[in-house]
Design an enzyme around this catalytic site. Structure first.
Site, PDB file in Angstrom:
ATOM      1  CG  ASP A   1     -10.989  -2.199 -23.476  1.00 32.97           C
ATOM      2  OD1 ASP A   1     -12.013  -2.151 -24.174  1.00 32.97           O
ATOM      3  OD2 ASP A   1     -10.376  -3.234 -23.213  1.00 32.97           O
TER       4      ASP A   1
ATOM      5  NE  ARG B   1      -8.155  -6.078 -20.233  1.00 38.28           N
ATOM      6  CZ  ARG B   1      -8.320  -4.922 -20.841  1.00 38.28           C
ATOM      7  NH1 ARG B   1      -7.469  -3.947 -20.636  1.00 38.28           N
ATOM      8  NH2 ARG B   1      -9.324  -4.706 -21.642  1.00 38.28           N
TER       9      ARG B   1
ATOM     10  N   PRO C   1       0.822  -1.219   0.000  1.00 31.70           N
ATOM     11  CG  PRO C   1      -0.711  -1.521   1.738  1.00 31.70           C
ATOM     12  CD  PRO C   1       0.569  -2.062   1.179  1.00 31.70           C
TER      13      PRO C   1
ATOM     14  CD  GLU D   1       1.850  -6.517  11.110  1.00 33.88           C
ATOM     15  OE1 GLU D   1       1.470  -5.362  10.828  1.00 33.88           O
ATOM     16  OE2 GLU D   1       1.070  -7.456  11.332  1.00 33.88           O
TER      17      GLU D   1
END
Ligand code: 4HQ
Length: 254
Positions: free
Chosen positions: A168, A153, A88, A115
């Site tokens: 897209d 993709r 994150p 962690e």
């Protein structure tokens, strides 16, 4: 393109990579994916891969030595690779980041648990840290799968010859227009007449307008970045005359 995944849970990758488009891409040899179990690189009797944090605190931290050995083993087989840690704390993963990563021949994805990893892993072995979003997962495995899916993709042949990832949405910074298929009437809700008209320019115009409407209502941040034609601006004026943002049911629905 080759992906090597360093993980404590290699089984998490088996089924997602066997199905559908990614499964076919692997069969066709367009992508190669290998999982490497970090535990196999722990040399002690109990193959310990984690330890308590220096300074105290809750949880466990992944030890540097098994990860270092795993990286060195992969490197001995294929010297040039781009090493990514999913966290994150990394830079947000977007369409543009996915496209940029297709320029790498070989990606190594490090999946952390607990962690996270000892800071020296990042300093010594990681080229780039990437986050798939502002939430906390139980581990980096699902994030690695998201990255592999979105990057693959873009590779020629993965989506089939008649489609490209560039076509897209997002490439022009608008959300997609609504799609319908049979039946014409479901539960009293009918397909918009224009889509049955066979009038291709009217259909294109309707789709562009709906894409603009949807983006204005749900993602005004994207609309601000989009490059809009004079016609788009006229369509948007029409949209805002008919419904103001506050009247939009979406705000209340979500
Ligand atoms: N985690 N984007 C914590 C994530 C994550 C994310 C992976 C959980 C790393 C240690 N990874 N581990 N969000 O939440 O990439």
């Amino acid at each position: 393109m080759r992906f090597d995944i360093l993980t404590l849970f290699p089984e998490m990758f088996s089924s997602p990579l066997q199905e559908s488009i990614l499964g076919k891409a692997i069969e066709k040899g367009l992508i190669q994916i290998r999982t490497i179990n970090i535990r196999d690189f722990a040399l002690d009797k109990h193959q310990v891969v984690d330890d308590t944090p220096y300074g105290g605190g809750q949880g466990m931290v992944m030890k540097v030595e098994p990860i270092a050995r795993a990286f060195e083993w992969v490197k001995s087989q294929s010297p040039s690779s781009w090493r990514v840690y999913l966290t994150p704390q990394g830079k947000p993963f977007t369409h543009d980041v996915a496209r940029r990563l297709t320029s790498k021949q070989h990606l190594i994805l490090l999946c952390g648990r607990y962690e996270g990893v000892d800071e020296r892993v990042r300093e010594l072995f990681i080229d780039e840290e990437i986050s798939i979003g502002d939430y906390v997962l139980t581990g980096g495995e699902l994030a690695a799968l998201v990255l592999i899916d979105a990057v693959s993709r873009f590779l020629p042949g993965v989506l089939g010859s008649d489609r490209s990832a560039e076509e897209d949405s997002f490439i022009n910074s608008l959300l997609e227009y609504p799609q319908y298929t049979r039946p014409f009437n479901f539960s009293g809700k009918e397909v918009p007449e224009v889509l049955l008209s066979g009038n291709h320019s009217a259909i294109s115009l309707w789709r562009r307008k709906e894409a603009l409407r949807r983006t204005a209502m749900r993602r005004p941040d994207l609309l601000a970045k989009a490059s809009l034609s004079e016609e788009d601006k006229k369509l948007l004026e029409g949209i805002f005359q008919n419904e103001t943002l506050l009247e939009s049911g979406l705000r209340n629905k979500n």
